[in-house]
Design a protein around this motif. Structure first.
Motif, mmCIF file in Angstrom:
data_model
loop_
_atom_site.group_PDB
_atom_site.id
_atom_site.type_symbol
_atom_site.label_atom_id
_atom_site.label_comp_id
_atom_site.label_asym_id
_atom_site.label_seq_id
_atom_site.Cartn_x
_atom_site.Cartn_y
_atom_site.Cartn_z
ATOM 1 N N LEU A 199 0.830 -1.196 0.000
ATOM 2 C CA LEU A 199 0.000 0.000 0.000
ATOM 3 C C LEU A 199 0.874 1.259 0.000
ATOM 4 O O LEU A 199 1.724 1.437 0.867
ATOM 5 C CB LEU A 199 -0.899 0.005 1.240
ATOM 6 N N GLY A 200 0.681 2.119 -1.021
ATOM 7 C CA GLY A 200 1.432 3.356 -1.117
ATOM 8 C C GLY A 200 2.779 3.233 -1.795
ATOM 9 O O GLY A 200 3.568 4.183 -1.792
ATOM 10 N N ALA A 253 4.968 5.485 -3.949
ATOM 11 C CA ALA A 253 4.208 5.972 -5.104
ATOM 12 C C ALA A 253 3.717 7.386 -4.829
ATOM 13 O O ALA A 253 3.421 7.760 -3.703
ATOM 14 C CB ALA A 253 3.022 5.050 -5.375
ATOM 15 N N SER A 254 3.666 8.176 -5.847
ATOM 16 C CA SER A 254 3.127 9.523 -5.739
ATOM 17 C C SER A 254 2.057 9.693 -6.800
ATOM 18 O O SER A 254 2.003 8.957 -7.781
ATOM 19 C CB SER A 254 4.227 10.579 -5.927
ATOM 20 N N ASN A 283 -0.778 0.694 -6.792
ATOM 21 C CA ASN A 283 -0.589 -0.098 -8.011
ATOM 22 C C ASN A 283 -0.932 0.714 -9.256
ATOM 23 O O ASN A 283 -1.608 0.249 -10.178
ATOM 24 C CB ASN A 283 -1.421 -1.382 -7.959
ATOM 25 N N ASN A 284 -0.487 1.980 -9.227
ATOM 26 C CA ASN A 284 -0.659 2.912 -10.350
ATOM 27 C C ASN A 284 -2.118 3.254 -10.629
ATOM 28 O O ASN A 284 -2.466 3.658 -11.738
ATOM 29 C CB ASN A 284 -0.010 2.341 -11.619
ATOM 30 N N ILE A 303 -8.843 8.143 -0.100
ATOM 31 C CA ILE A 303 -8.752 7.705 1.291
ATOM 32 C C ILE A 303 -9.905 8.379 2.024
ATOM 33 O O ILE A 303 -9.935 9.601 2.161
ATOM 34 C CB ILE A 303 -7.417 8.095 1.951
ATOM 35 N N ILE A 304 -10.853 7.576 2.458
ATOM 36 C CA ILE A 304 -12.050 8.086 3.134
ATOM 37 C C ILE A 304 -11.920 7.816 4.632
ATOM 38 O O ILE A 304 -11.791 6.672 5.062
ATOM 39 C CB ILE A 304 -13.331 7.416 2.603
#
Length: 410
Positions: free
Chosen positions: A77-78, A101-102, A235-236, A241-242
């Motif tokens: 994750l991330g 990841a950004s 994963n691109n 994010i809730i």
């Protein structure tokens, strides 16, 4: 919600696996900070064979030579998904580095929905995003009970799981023990025994796509506050994010945390949450099934985590972890004792063709306790070809160290 309140009984007293298998081990770290990445997914591409890394980032994955595997896939994750050739694992100390990841918000289209609408749409899209036919899963499950820092019980099992379809009014999932073992080393002078009721059934209930009532349902929308916390790339793929938490005027203990929801198809991909423990008296009722006179149960912290993996446009329950920390306070004792209970389940294989719905009489029941069902067995080859979550230390070593410490204390 109560079913996730872990039911406790507090009682008064590259190397070859064999000729046909290959076993790959390594460690997963953040490429920038070099910190260990726990709960990272490790899998064989285009198969359902998988495992996860432990709390120190370590993993072991087993698969048959007949698959002709050339590479392994790593995701977290991330972080950006990474594929590595099998030839890189000739050294036993291989370290896999994953890059954070950004995401650039200008590159995606944000729909004009608020946080609650996004969750409602995610629940409505469950039949489209998850399997509508039954399947068989193989899972590895481990539960540990600690008194302060010492293991007093470790139970592990390979599970056969009948996974019912993700549709309204579907039948229940079922779990059957294929193989199980345990190690218990409790000092005779101890006056409190801690047992976890339901075991793997609790972890399976964390499949919130199959059991959305555990966290949120239409009848509960008016007791929660929802916010869009951020947008991230998993994963691109862009994901919301809730955040959710109960309103300040609600006294009943409810969950609070975050949901990760795909911005394109509204699939719930991850969730991490905890129980609000401000009302400790009501929280205690959710956890304890039985306790001796003279002891007070004080919940300190809970945490729940669930992950879904994607394959061919469908999402599958892949990993769950739940943890409870509590204090046992005796009326006539000077010192209190802190306990922690951790359970985790990793799906290591899936089969949509050879589906067998085993009888209810064979299923592991919500009233059963794994530590009382499994047998004591410490053979390091006990699991054979089955994938497991690599332990921080072996079951027999953890219990043996605890026993040594007890002898020093006597």
């Amino acid at each position: 919600m109560g079913i996730l309140g872990i039911a406790l009984f507090l009682t008064g007293t590259l190397h070859a696996q064999n000729g046909d298998m290959i076993s790959i081990s390594g460690k997963i770290k953040d490429s920038k900070t070099k910190s260990d990445l726990y709960y990272a997914a490790v899998s064989v591409p285009n198969t359902a064979i998988a495992t996860v890394s432990n709390s120190e980032g370590e993993f072991t994955l087993k698969f048959g030579k007949s698959l002709n595997v050339n590479e392994l896939e790593f995701s977290h994750l991330g972080y950006k998904k990474k594929t590595i050739g099998l030839d890189k694992f000739t050294n036993r100390n291989v370290v896999v580095l994953l890059e954070p990841a950004s995401i650039t918000l200008d590159e995606i289209t944000i729909r004009a929905l608020n946080a609650q609408q996004i969750i409602m749409e995610a629940i409505r899209q469950i039949p489209a995003n998850y399997g509508t036919t039954p399947m068989m899963m193989t899972g590895f499950y481990r539960e540990t009970i600690k008194q302060r820092r010492d293991y007093i019980s470790i139970s592990e099992a390979v599970l056969d799981i009948y996974k019912a379809p993700y549709k309204q009014n579907s039948e229940h999932d079922r779990i059957k023990l294929f193989k199980a073992r345990q190690g218990i080393n409790v000092r005779k002078a101890d006056t409190l025994g801690v047992k976890l009721q339901g075991g793997p059934n609790i972890s399976l209930m964390l499949d919130i796509a199959k059991n959305p009532h555990i966290l949120l349902c239409e009848l509960q929308y008016d007791v929660f506050e929802f916010t869009i916390i951020d947008m991230v790339s998993v994963n691109n793929k862009p994901q919301y994010i809730i955040g959710f938490k109960q309103r300040n005027d609600i006294e009943e203990p409810l969950y609070q945390g975050q949901l990760y929801i795909d911005a394109q198809n509204y699939a719930i991909t991850h969730a991490q949450f905890s129980l609000n423990l401000e009302n400790k008296a009501d929280a205690e009722k959710l956890f304890v099934r039985r306790k001796p006179m003279g002891v007070k149960f004080i919940p300190i912290a809970t945490s729940y985590y669930v992950n879904f993996s994607e394959s061919n446009g469908k999402y599958y329950f892949s990993y769950a972890r739940n943890e409870l920390n509590f204090m046992a306070i005796w009326k006539k004792r000077l010192f209190n004792t802190r306990y922690s209970i951790t359970a985790e389940m990793a799906i290591t294989d899936r089969d949509e063709k050879n589906v067998v719905r085993f009888n209810k009489s064979e299923s592991f029941k919500n009233t059963e306790i794994l530590a009382e069902t499994a047998t004591a067995f410490s053979d390091e080859n006990f699991w054979g070809e089955h994938n497991t979550i690599k332990p921080e230390e072996s079951i027999d070593e953890a219990i043996r160290k605890y026993g040594k410490r007890l002898r020093r204390e006597k």
